[in-house]
Design a protein around this motif. Structure first.
Motif, PDB file in Angstrom:
ATOM      1  N   GLN A  62       0.848  -1.189   0.000  1.00  0.00           N
ATOM      2  CA  GLN A  62       0.000   0.000   0.000  1.00  0.00           C
ATOM      3  C   GLN A  62       0.882   1.236   0.000  1.00  0.00           C
ATOM      4  O   GLN A  62       1.311   1.726   1.041  1.00  0.00           O
ATOM      5  CB  GLN A  62      -0.931   0.003   1.211  1.00  0.00           C
ATOM      6  N   GLN A  63       1.194   1.706  -1.180  1.00  0.00           N
ATOM      7  CA  GLN A  63       2.052   2.871  -1.285  1.00  0.00           C
ATOM      8  C   GLN A  63       1.259   4.145  -1.021  1.00  0.00           C
ATOM      9  O   GLN A  63       0.113   4.278  -1.425  1.00  0.00           O
ATOM     10  CB  GLN A  63       2.685   2.927  -2.671  1.00  0.00           C
ATOM     11  N   SER A  64       1.878   5.079  -0.319  1.00  0.00           N
ATOM     12  CA  SER A  64       1.291   6.393  -0.044  1.00  0.00           C
ATOM     13  C   SER A  64      -0.103   6.291   0.569  1.00  0.00           C
ATOM     14  O   SER A  64      -1.074   6.777   0.004  1.00  0.00           O
ATOM     15  CB  SER A  64       1.235   7.225  -1.335  1.00  0.00           C
ATOM     16  N   PRO A  65      -0.237   5.670   1.743  1.00  0.00           N
ATOM     17  CA  PRO A  65      -1.576   5.525   2.337  1.00  0.00           C
ATOM     18  C   PRO A  65      -2.199   6.840   2.765  1.00  0.00           C
ATOM     19  O   PRO A  65      -3.408   6.907   2.974  1.00  0.00           O
ATOM     20  CB  PRO A  65      -1.317   4.615   3.545  1.00  0.00           C
ATOM     21  N   ASN A  66      -1.394   7.902   2.916  1.00  0.00           N
ATOM     22  CA  ASN A  66      -1.928   9.197   3.349  1.00  0.00           C
ATOM     23  C   ASN A  66      -1.857  10.235   2.238  1.00  0.00           C
ATOM     24  O   ASN A  66      -1.826  11.433   2.500  1.00  0.00           O
ATOM     25  CB  ASN A  66      -1.154   9.691   4.575  1.00  0.00           C
ATOM     26  N   ALA A  67      -1.845   9.777   0.975  1.00  0.00           N
ATOM     27  CA  ALA A  67      -1.767  10.717  -0.142  1.00  0.00           C
ATOM     28  C   ALA A  67      -3.004  11.606  -0.211  1.00  0.00           C
ATOM     29  O   ALA A  67      -2.910  12.806  -0.478  1.00  0.00           O
ATOM     30  CB  ALA A  67      -1.588   9.964  -1.456  1.00  0.00           C
ATOM     31  N   LEU A  68      -4.181  11.027  -0.008  1.00  0.00           N
ATOM     32  CA  LEU A  68      -5.433  11.779   0.064  1.00  0.00           C
ATOM     33  C   LEU A  68      -5.889  11.777   1.517  1.00  0.00           C
ATOM     34  O   LEU A  68      -5.926  10.730   2.164  1.00  0.00           O
ATOM     35  CB  LEU A  68      -6.510  11.138  -0.824  1.00  0.00           C
ATOM     36  N   ILE A  69      -6.231  12.941   2.030  1.00  0.00           N
ATOM     37  CA  ILE A  69      -6.560  13.074   3.449  1.00  0.00           C
ATOM     38  C   ILE A  69      -8.028  13.459   3.593  1.00  0.00           C
ATOM     39  O   ILE A  69      -8.459  14.490   3.064  1.00  0.00           O
ATOM     40  CB  ILE A  69      -5.667  14.136   4.119  1.00  0.00           C
ATOM     41  N   THR A  70      -8.770  12.629   4.304  1.00  0.00           N
ATOM     42  CA  THR A  70     -10.163  12.972   4.607  1.00  0.00           C
ATOM     43  C   THR A  70     -10.362  13.281   6.085  1.00  0.00           C
ATOM     44  O   THR A  70     -11.290  14.000   6.447  1.00  0.00           O
ATOM     45  CB  THR A  70     -11.118  11.846   4.182  1.00  0.00           C
ATOM     46  N   TYR A  71      -9.493  12.722   6.946  1.00  0.00           N
ATOM     47  CA  TYR A  71      -9.610  12.964   8.381  1.00  0.00           C
ATOM     48  C   TYR A  71      -8.227  13.060   9.012  1.00  0.00           C
ATOM     49  O   TYR A  71      -7.250  12.513   8.502  1.00  0.00           O
ATOM     50  CB  TYR A  71     -10.385  11.829   9.078  1.00  0.00           C
ATOM     51  N   TYR A  72      -8.156  13.745  10.150  1.00  0.00           N
ATOM     52  CA  TYR A  72      -6.959  13.784  10.979  1.00  0.00           C
ATOM     53  C   TYR A  72      -7.393  14.141  12.396  1.00  0.00           C
ATOM     54  O   TYR A  72      -8.525  14.595  12.623  1.00  0.00           O
ATOM     55  CB  TYR A  72      -5.933  14.794  10.446  1.00  0.00           C
ATOM     56  N   ASN A  73      -6.526  13.911  13.350  1.00  0.00           N
ATOM     57  CA  ASN A  73      -6.799  14.272  14.740  1.00  0.00           C
ATOM     58  C   ASN A  73      -6.195  15.634  15.031  1.00  0.00           C
ATOM     59  O   ASN A  73      -5.008  15.855  14.792  1.00  0.00           O
ATOM     60  CB  ASN A  73      -6.199  13.234  15.692  1.00  0.00           C
ATOM     61  N   LEU A  74      -7.003  16.533  15.543  1.00  0.00           N
ATOM     62  CA  LEU A  74      -6.541  17.869  15.910  1.00  0.00           C
ATOM     63  C   LEU A  74      -6.832  18.062  17.387  1.00  0.00           C
ATOM     64  O   LEU A  74      -7.986  18.169  17.800  1.00  0.00           O
ATOM     65  CB  LEU A  74      -7.257  18.936  15.086  1.00  0.00           C
ATOM     66  N   GLY A  75      -5.767  18.069  18.202  1.00  0.00           N
ATOM     67  CA  GLY A  75      -5.950  18.190  19.635  1.00  0.00           C
ATOM     68  C   GLY A  75      -6.737  17.034  20.221  1.00  0.00           C
ATOM     69  O   GLY A  75      -7.504  17.221  21.173  1.00  0.00           O
ATOM     70  N   GLY A  76      -6.590  15.846  19.631  1.00  0.00           N
ATOM     71  CA  GLY A  76      -7.300  14.676  20.128  1.00  0.00           C
ATOM     72  C   GLY A  76      -8.703  14.528  19.597  1.00  0.00           C
ATOM     73  O   GLY A  76      -9.418  13.578  19.971  1.00  0.00           O
ATOM     74  N   VAL A  77      -9.138  15.428  18.716  1.00  0.00           N
ATOM     75  CA  VAL A  77     -10.500  15.381  18.164  1.00  0.00           C
ATOM     76  C   VAL A  77     -10.431  14.994  16.691  1.00  0.00           C
ATOM     77  O   VAL A  77      -9.666  15.599  15.915  1.00  0.00           O
ATOM     78  CB  VAL A  77     -11.203  16.748  18.315  1.00  0.00           C
ATOM     79  N   LEU A  78     -11.212  13.986  16.282  1.00  0.00           N
ATOM     80  CA  LEU A  78     -11.247  13.595  14.885  1.00  0.00           C
ATOM     81  C   LEU A  78     -11.830  14.731  14.054  1.00  0.00           C
ATOM     82  O   LEU A  78     -12.950  15.187  14.302  1.00  0.00           O
ATOM     83  CB  LEU A  78     -12.084  12.322  14.705  1.00  0.00           C
ATOM     84  N   THR A  79     -11.081  15.213  13.071  1.00  0.00           N
ATOM     85  CA  THR A  79     -11.440  16.399  12.297  1.00  0.00           C
ATOM     86  C   THR A  79     -11.496  16.050  10.825  1.00  0.00           C
ATOM     87  O   THR A  79     -10.629  15.354  10.306  1.00  0.00           O
ATOM     88  CB  THR A  79     -10.412  17.523  12.524  1.00  0.00           C
ATOM     89  N   GLN A  80     -12.516  16.535  10.150  1.00  0.00           N
ATOM     90  CA  GLN A  80     -12.687  16.247   8.726  1.00  0.00           C
ATOM     91  C   GLN A  80     -11.948  17.288   7.897  1.00  0.00           C
ATOM     92  O   GLN A  80     -11.987  18.490   8.195  1.00  0.00           O
ATOM     93  CB  GLN A  80     -14.175  16.242   8.366  1.00  0.00           C
ATOM     94  N   SER A  81     -11.265  16.824   6.836  1.00  0.00           N
ATOM     95  CA  SER A  81     -10.493  17.747   6.000  1.00  0.00           C
ATOM     96  C   SER A  81     -10.956  17.766   4.548  1.00  0.00           C
ATOM     97  O   SER A  81     -10.549  18.642   3.789  1.00  0.00           O
ATOM     98  CB  SER A  81      -9.006  17.386   6.055  1.00  0.00           C
ATOM     99  N   SER A  82     -11.764  16.795   4.119  1.00  0.00           N
ATOM    100  CA  SER A  82     -12.349  16.786   2.772  1.00  0.00           C
ATOM    101  C   SER A  82     -13.863  16.640   2.926  1.00  0.00           C
ATOM    102  O   SER A  82     -14.323  15.936   3.828  1.00  0.00           O
ATOM    103  CB  SER A  82     -11.789  15.638   1.927  1.00  0.00           C
ATOM    104  N   TYR A  83     -14.607  17.300   2.045  1.00  0.00           N
ATOM    105  CA  TYR A  83     -16.063  17.338   2.182  1.00  0.00           C
ATOM    106  C   TYR A  83     -16.730  17.081   0.840  1.00  0.00           C
ATOM    107  O   TYR A  83     -16.158  17.346  -0.221  1.00  0.00           O
ATOM    108  CB  TYR A  83     -16.525  18.702   2.712  1.00  0.00           C
ATOM    109  N   ASN A  84     -17.961  16.589   0.925  1.00  0.00           N
ATOM    110  CA  ASN A  84     -18.781  16.370  -0.255  1.00  0.00           C
ATOM    111  C   ASN A  84     -20.046  17.210  -0.162  1.00  0.00           C
ATOM    112  O   ASN A  84     -20.782  17.131   0.837  1.00  0.00           O
ATOM    113  CB  ASN A  84     -19.158  14.883  -0.368  1.00  0.00           C
ATOM    114  N   ASN A  85     -20.290  18.023  -1.180  1.00  0.00           N
ATOM    115  CA  ASN A  85     -21.530  18.799  -1.288  1.00  0.00           C
ATOM    116  C   ASN A  85     -21.838  19.601  -0.023  1.00  0.00           C
ATOM    117  O   ASN A  85     -22.779  19.290   0.718  1.00  0.00           O
ATOM    118  CB  ASN A  85     -22.710  17.881  -1.629  1.00  0.00           C
TER     119      ASN A  85
END
Length: 439
Positions: A62-85
């Motif tokens: 699995q090359q580049s598993p984090n190439a596209l980012i939809t979520y990340y943790n910010l200060g311990g909170v799951l945060t969305q970084s990509s959105y649909n509509n």
């Protein structure tokens, strides 16, 4: 008298033809402008999307598993970084939007710059998508001296880096600072990756570039730094799960986010980009957060961005007639139903089939819009013709794109919302080069 009469006739005919040709030229120009805007935006986005990569090549499966980012943790909170509509139901009177932290934004009419009021949201224009990715611009990987001990707030790391050792330690440290993007306060966002493909985000505070030791040619502990490897402020979704030797420090990465937002001053929709992760708390542009806007304008008259994610199985997520969904049974996890592919991250949660790491290609569509048609150009087109959506041949409304349907006229529910602009949609399908087998 006869000569004057003939002169008046000739001038009248000539001026009539001149005005007609001028109007025709204007009409042709405004016909081409949305096509040029859409194609320029497509070319610009293609450069980043096709080359998206986190330079995490250790895991060959699995090359580049984090190439596209939809979520990340910010200060311990799951945060969305990509959105649909992006959307706010009935944006004129809404108080909340579909996305947590988002809110409705109404741009009031301001003729002639803004002929009519425009409904938008604080994250981006209604119905548009946001995409975040890792686009390496000068990638490099440096092995971290083993063993990689448990996480700590000020973890000592030693890196094999000898670019400037041909001169002295000061030159070597200066070269390392440049490679990691030190701006005088901290480094650029870096990643630590291990042999299994797990990763975590790190930054090096400027004061934590401890020193250089070019004389060490036995263990090659040439650069000494201190970083925070705890969950801290920024972490992968669901944590890292711990890293296993050998571990590599990856530099030269550029996280970039794209969205479409209408300017509140001139009423023109624009493709915007941000160097960094989309942050729902701080990327709300009205009112601006901080002294400078986080997003910058790239291209004008781009009114829609739609992203569809293509999987190795052939399924496509985020289309109007899609057959897979971000809910059970395709994604059995409760947190999956957020509109974009789920991202399990490296923290031990089993990745469902629709996980973003299983996406091997992206189909994206950009809709361009012309400036407001002048009076002469309107006379040479069907801008005033109104027909139901099922029978119209007009191009004077935003076209449907992926799962973003045409905006309908509230006064005539079977009619699209006509305007006095030309519109054009361009679509590109790109494979992620770093996720193609042996690519």
């Amino acid at each position: 008298m006869v000569s004057l009469l003939l002169l008046v006739i000739i001038l009248t005919v000539a001026m009539t033809m001149l005005f007609q040709m001028r109007a025709f030229a204007e009409r042709q120009q405004y016909f081409m402008l949305p096509r040029q805007a859409a194609r320029r935006a497509t070319d610009y986005l293609s450069y980043y999307i096709a080359g998206a990569s986190d330079v995490n090549y250790v895991n060959s499966l699995q090359q580049s598993p984090n190439a596209l980012i939809t979520y990340y943790n910010l200060g311990g909170v799951l945060t969305q970084s990509s959105y649909n509509n992006l959307g706010c139901p009935d944006a004129v009177g809404a108080t909340t939007c579909t996305e947590p932290g988002n809110g409705p934004r109404v741009i009031p009419a301001n003729p002639p710059a803004i002929p009519a009021a425009i409904n938008s949201t604080n994250f981006g224009d209604i119905g548009t998508d946001i995409i975040t990715m890792v686009a390496p611009f000068n990638p490099s990987r440096y092995q971290v001296f083993a063993p990689y001990l448990p996480t700590a707030a000020n973890k000592d790391l030693y890196v094999n880096f000898r670019v400037g050792c041909g001169t002295d330690d000061a030159t070597n440290m200066a070269a390392f600072r440049a490679a990691t993007g030190d701006d005088g306060t901290q480094s650029a966002l870096l990643m630590l990756v291990d042999r299994t493909g797990r990763w975590e985000y790190v930054r090096i505070p400027t004061l934590n570039y401890v020193g250089s030791d070019c004389a060490d040619i036995a263990t090659f502990k040439n650069i000494h730094i201190q970083v925070d490897t705890t969950a801290g402020t920024l972490a992968p979704p669901n944590g890292t799960g711990g890293l296993t030797d050998p571990v590599f420090l990856v530099a030269g990465l550029q996280i970039i986010s794209f969205r479409v937002l209408t300017d509140s001053v001139d009423g023109v929709p624009k493709l915007q980009q941000k160097l960094g992760l989309f942050d729902p708390a701080n990327d709300n542009p009205y009112p601006p957060i901080g002294p400078l806007p986080s997003f910058t304008n790239v291209l004008e008259n781009v009114e829609d961005l739609q992203v569809a994610y293509m999987y190795q199985s052939g399924a496509i997520w985020n289309t109007g007639g899609q057959t897979i969904h971000n809910v059970a049974p395709d994604c059995p996890l409760v947190v999956c139903n957020k509109g974009v592919p789920f991202q399990a991250g490296p923290g031990g949660i089993a990745a469902p089939p629709v996980d973003i790491q299983n996406v091997i290609g992206v189909r994206f569509s950009v809709t361009g819009r012309s400036p407001l048609l002048p009076i002469g150009a309107r006379k040479l087109t069907n801008v005033d013709v109104r027909h139901p959506l099922a029978t119209t041949t007009s191009q004077h409304f935003r076209p449907a794109s992926e799962d973003h349907a045409v905006t309908m006229d509230t006064g005539n529910p079977t009619w699209p919302l006509y305007d006095q602009f030309d519109h054009y949609r361009a679509t590109a399908t790109l494979m992620l080069r770093n996720r193609i087998p042996r690519g």
